[in-house]
Scaffold this motif. Structure first.
Motif, PDB file in Angstrom:
ATOM      1  N   ASP A 159      20.691 -93.843 -37.588  1.00 54.17           N
ATOM      2  CA  ASP A 159      21.814 -93.993 -36.664  1.00 54.17           C
ATOM      3  C   ASP A 159      23.136 -93.634 -37.323  1.00 54.17           C
ATOM      4  OD1 ASP A 159      20.469 -95.085 -34.294  1.00 54.17           O
ATOM      5  OD2 ASP A 159      19.996 -96.754 -35.614  1.00 54.17           O
ATOM      6  N   LEU A 160      23.323 -94.070 -38.572  1.00 60.37           N
ATOM      7  CA  LEU A 160      24.619 -93.908 -39.232  1.00 60.37           C
ATOM      8  C   LEU A 160      24.416 -93.490 -40.681  1.00 60.37           C
ATOM      9  CD1 LEU A 160      27.728 -94.292 -39.376  1.00 60.37           C
ATOM     10  CD2 LEU A 160      27.290 -96.707 -39.940  1.00 60.37           C
ATOM     11  N   VAL A 161      25.056 -92.389 -41.071  1.00 59.09           N
ATOM     12  CA  VAL A 161      25.084 -91.948 -42.469  1.00 59.09           C
ATOM     13  C   VAL A 161      26.459 -92.262 -43.032  1.00 59.09           C
ATOM     14  CG1 VAL A 161      24.927 -89.995 -44.057  1.00 59.09           C
ATOM     15  CG2 VAL A 161      23.413 -90.097 -42.068  1.00 59.09           C
ATOM     16  N   VAL A 162      26.493 -92.960 -44.150  1.00 54.67           N
ATOM     17  CA  VAL A 162      27.748 -93.316 -44.815  1.00 54.67           C
ATOM     18  C   VAL A 162      27.778 -92.642 -46.180  1.00 54.67           C
ATOM     19  CG1 VAL A 162      29.171 -95.183 -45.728  1.00 54.67           C
ATOM     20  CG2 VAL A 162      27.820 -95.557 -43.650  1.00 54.67           C
ATOM     21  N   ARG A 163      28.816 -91.841 -46.419  1.00 58.28           N
ATOM     22  CA  ARG A 163      28.993 -91.264 -47.756  1.00 58.28           C
ATOM     23  C   ARG A 163      30.246 -91.844 -48.376  1.00 58.28           C
ATOM     24  NH1 ARG A 163      28.213 -85.315 -50.324  1.00 58.28           N
ATOM     25  NH2 ARG A 163      28.978 -85.874 -52.382  1.00 58.28           N
ATOM     26  N   THR A 164      30.108 -92.352 -49.588  1.00 60.94           N
ATOM     27  CA  THR A 164      31.241 -92.867 -50.342  1.00 60.94           C
ATOM     28  C   THR A 164      31.823 -91.770 -51.232  1.00 60.94           C
ATOM     29  OG1 THR A 164      29.742 -93.646 -52.093  1.00 60.94           O
ATOM     30  CG2 THR A 164      30.317 -95.219 -50.339  1.00 60.94           C
ATOM     31  N   GLY A 165      32.953 -92.066 -51.861  1.00 66.69           N
ATOM     32  CA  GLY A 165      33.497 -91.166 -52.871  1.00 66.69           C
ATOM     33  C   GLY A 165      34.492 -90.145 -52.374  1.00 66.69           C
ATOM     34  N   GLY A 166      34.781 -90.137 -51.064  1.00 62.50           N
ATOM     35  CA  GLY A 166      35.825 -89.258 -50.558  1.00 62.50           C
ATOM     36  C   GLY A 166      35.403 -87.845 -50.225  1.00 62.50           C
ATOM     37  N   GLU A 167      34.163 -87.463 -50.494  1.00 57.41           N
ATOM     38  CA  GLU A 167      33.698 -86.122 -50.145  1.00 57.41           C
ATOM     39  C   GLU A 167      33.210 -86.109 -48.703  1.00 57.41           C
ATOM     40  OE1 GLU A 167      34.317 -83.863 -52.133  1.00 57.41           O
ATOM     41  OE2 GLU A 167      34.396 -84.740 -54.140  1.00 57.41           O
ATOM     42  N   HIS A 168      33.336 -84.942 -48.039  1.00 57.74           N
ATOM     43  CA  HIS A 168      32.980 -84.826 -46.631  1.00 57.74           C
ATOM     44  C   HIS A 168      31.867 -83.796 -46.463  1.00 57.74           C
ATOM     45  CE1 HIS A 168      36.862 -86.821 -46.457  1.00 57.74           C
ATOM     46  NE2 HIS A 168      36.612 -87.153 -45.204  1.00 57.74           N
ATOM     47  N   ARG A 169      30.719 -84.094 -47.024  1.00 60.36           N
ATOM     48  CA  ARG A 169      29.553 -83.219 -46.904  1.00 60.36           C
ATOM     49  C   ARG A 169      28.289 -84.052 -47.125  1.00 60.36           C
ATOM     50  NH1 ARG A 169      32.409 -81.515 -51.525  1.00 60.36           N
ATOM     51  NH2 ARG A 169      31.444 -82.153 -53.494  1.00 60.36           N
ATOM     52  N   LEU A 170      27.138 -83.473 -46.787  1.00 61.17           N
ATOM     53  CA  LEU A 170      25.867 -84.190 -46.895  1.00 61.17           C
ATOM     54  C   LEU A 170      25.123 -83.889 -48.190  1.00 61.17           C
ATOM     55  CD1 LEU A 170      24.529 -83.912 -43.224  1.00 61.17           C
ATOM     56  CD2 LEU A 170      25.712 -85.830 -44.321  1.00 61.17           C
ATOM     57  N   SER A 171      25.468 -82.803 -48.861  1.00 60.55           N
ATOM     58  CA  SER A 171      24.895 -82.484 -50.185  1.00 60.55           C
ATOM     59  C   SER A 171      23.375 -82.550 -50.212  1.00 60.55           C
ATOM     60  CB  SER A 171      25.481 -83.424 -51.247  1.00 60.55           C
ATOM     61  OG  SER A 171      26.873 -83.223 -51.377  1.00 60.55           O
ATOM     62  N   GLY A 172      22.745 -81.923 -49.232  1.00 59.86           N
ATOM     63  CA  GLY A 172      21.293 -81.826 -49.234  1.00 59.86           C
ATOM     64  C   GLY A 172      20.582 -82.989 -48.580  1.00 59.86           C
ATOM     65  N   PHE A 173      21.334 -83.994 -48.136  1.00 60.15           N
ATOM     66  CA  PHE A 173      20.687 -85.116 -47.454  1.00 60.15           C
ATOM     67  C   PHE A 173      20.507 -84.740 -45.985  1.00 60.15           C
ATOM     68  CE2 PHE A 173      20.636 -89.323 -45.317  1.00 60.15           C
ATOM     69  CZ  PHE A 173      19.494 -89.818 -45.928  1.00 60.15           C
ATOM     70  N   ILE A 174      19.463 -83.963 -45.726  1.00 63.94           N
ATOM     71  CA  ILE A 174      19.247 -83.455 -44.375  1.00 63.94           C
ATOM     72  C   ILE A 174      17.780 -83.590 -43.962  1.00 63.94           C
ATOM     73  CG2 ILE A 174      21.218 -81.910 -44.145  1.00 63.94           C
ATOM     74  CD1 ILE A 174      19.520 -79.650 -45.240  1.00 63.94           C
ATOM     75  N   ILE A 196      33.122-105.892 -47.154  1.00 63.90           N
ATOM     76  CA  ILE A 196      34.255-105.572 -46.271  1.00 63.90           C
ATOM     77  C   ILE A 196      34.134-104.140 -45.762  1.00 63.90           C
ATOM     78  CG2 ILE A 196      36.760-105.258 -46.178  1.00 63.90           C
ATOM     79  CD1 ILE A 196      36.976-107.541 -48.230  1.00 63.90           C
ATOM     80  N   HIS A 197      33.805-103.209 -46.654  1.00 66.41           N
ATOM     81  CA  HIS A 197      33.649-101.817 -46.238  1.00 66.41           C
ATOM     82  C   HIS A 197      32.440-101.664 -45.315  1.00 66.41           C
ATOM     83  CE1 HIS A 197      35.676-101.523 -50.283  1.00 66.41           C
ATOM     84  NE2 HIS A 197      36.543-100.940 -49.484  1.00 66.41           N
ATOM     85  N   LEU A 198      31.387-102.418 -45.588  1.00 61.83           N
ATOM     86  CA  LEU A 198      30.207-102.358 -44.732  1.00 61.83           C
ATOM     87  C   LEU A 198      30.550-102.805 -43.315  1.00 61.83           C
ATOM     88  CD1 LEU A 198      27.150-101.852 -44.483  1.00 61.83           C
ATOM     89  CD2 LEU A 198      26.794-104.233 -45.203  1.00 61.83           C
ATOM     90  N   ASP A 199      31.274-103.895 -43.194  1.00 61.06           N
ATOM     91  CA  ASP A 199      31.700-104.356 -41.866  1.00 61.06           C
ATOM     92  C   ASP A 199      32.546-103.300 -41.170  1.00 61.06           C
ATOM     93  OD1 ASP A 199      30.415-106.798 -41.867  1.00 61.06           O
ATOM     94  OD2 ASP A 199      32.117-107.878 -42.723  1.00 61.06           O
ATOM     95  N   PHE A 200      33.424-102.642 -41.925  1.00 63.30           N
ATOM     96  CA  PHE A 200      34.301-101.630 -41.334  1.00 63.30           C
ATOM     97  C   PHE A 200      33.487-100.477 -40.762  1.00 63.30           C
ATOM     98  CE2 PHE A 200      36.516 -97.587 -41.696  1.00 63.30           C
ATOM     99  CZ  PHE A 200      37.645 -97.821 -40.934  1.00 63.30           C
ATOM    100  N   VAL A 201      32.526 -99.945 -41.525  1.00 67.21           N
ATOM    101  CA  VAL A 201      31.778 -98.780 -41.038  1.00 67.21           C
ATOM    102  C   VAL A 201      30.874 -99.161 -39.869  1.00 67.21           C
ATOM    103  CG1 VAL A 201      31.920 -97.584 -43.253  1.00 67.21           C
ATOM    104  CG2 VAL A 201      29.908 -99.008 -42.758  1.00 67.21           C
ATOM    105  N   ILE A 202      30.348-100.391 -39.873  1.00 67.25           N
ATOM    106  CA  ILE A 202      29.524-100.830 -38.747  1.00 67.25           C
ATOM    107  C   ILE A 202      30.373-100.999 -37.492  1.00 67.25           C
ATOM    108  CG2 ILE A 202      28.156-102.764 -37.853  1.00 67.25           C
ATOM    109  CD1 ILE A 202      27.004-103.097 -40.673  1.00 67.25           C
TER     110      ILE A 202
END
Length: 224
Positions: A159-174, A196-202
């Motif tokens: 349902d939801l993919v979360v990437r940390t670190g500030g990059e905006h790509r999937l890097s092969g996670f497809i 806190i971040h988990l609650d935010f993304v949910i």
């Protein structure tokens, strides 16, 4: 079927930024990886408290295997210890995706990976507490699944993919499970990602209108 509730049924994390987190603190990369793998355990516990039945973690891409020999050696040793913890804990059914029989993996790691795969194959389909680890995986290479080596076919849509670190790509996670996934990118490095971040993304996920290529009442017919 994919989740229609406010909570995602399946959340996947691209755990990025471990090395940069260490660099910013004048630590060696190994310290960042140690902190990152430790945070997987912390965040997975937080997800279980929120009753999210499926969690996936992109731990090691096939491209990561091209890093320096010292860093790769540390990562593989760390994975061995990490898998041992999951095998011993057995509080969630593990599912392993990737080329785990690679000759680049030391025998202890291959043995631990096979144990996790065995747990997956013998798990009940009714299990409501599941975790998937993507290791030595690279969807861009066309890798799909080797039935003897991983549990990709057991995993439901993400349902939801979360990437940390500030990059905006999937890097092969497809993997095929992300075809209709919502994507969220956060600036915090993975060792900094918290409850806190988990609650935010949910919460942010819950605000989205998911149409699945049609209207908001329709869902794609995707088997788990």
């Amino acid at each position: 079927m994919q989740s229609t509730s406010r909570n995602p049924r399946h959340i996947a994390f691209i755990v990025d930024g471990n090395r940069r987190w260490a660099r910013d603190r004048n630590f060696p990369p190994s310290t960042g990886h140690d902190a990152g793998y430790s945070n997987v355990l912390t965040i997975d516990t937080a997800c279980q408290r929120r009753e999210i039945p499926w969690r996936s973690y992109y731990l090691l891409s096939s491209a990561n295997m091209r890093r320096s020999s010292a860093e790769v050696e540390h990562l593989l040793q760390l994975l061995t210890k990490f898998f041992q913890k999951w095998t011993d804990a057995a509080n969630a059914t593990p599912h392993l995706v990737g080329e785990i029989d690679s000759s680049e993996f030391p025998p202890p790691l291959r043995a631990e990976a096979r144990q996790l795969s065995d747990l997956c194959r013998h798990a009940s389909t009714e299990n409501s507490n599941n975790v998937a680890f993507f290791v030595n995986y690279g969807g861009e290479s066309g890798y799909t699944a080797v039935p003897q080596a991983d549990c990709l076919g057991h995993i439901p849509p993400v349902d939801l993919v979360v990437r940390t670190g500030g990059e905006h790509r999937l890097s092969g996670f497809i993997p095929p499970q992300v075809a209709f996934s919502e994507l969220t990118f956060v600036n915090e490095y993975w060792p900094e990602f918290s409850d806190i971040h988990l609650d935010f993304v949910i919460d942010e996920f819950a605000s989205r209108n998911r149409r699945f290529g049609g209207d908001s009442a329709a869902q794609p017919r995707v088997s788990a």
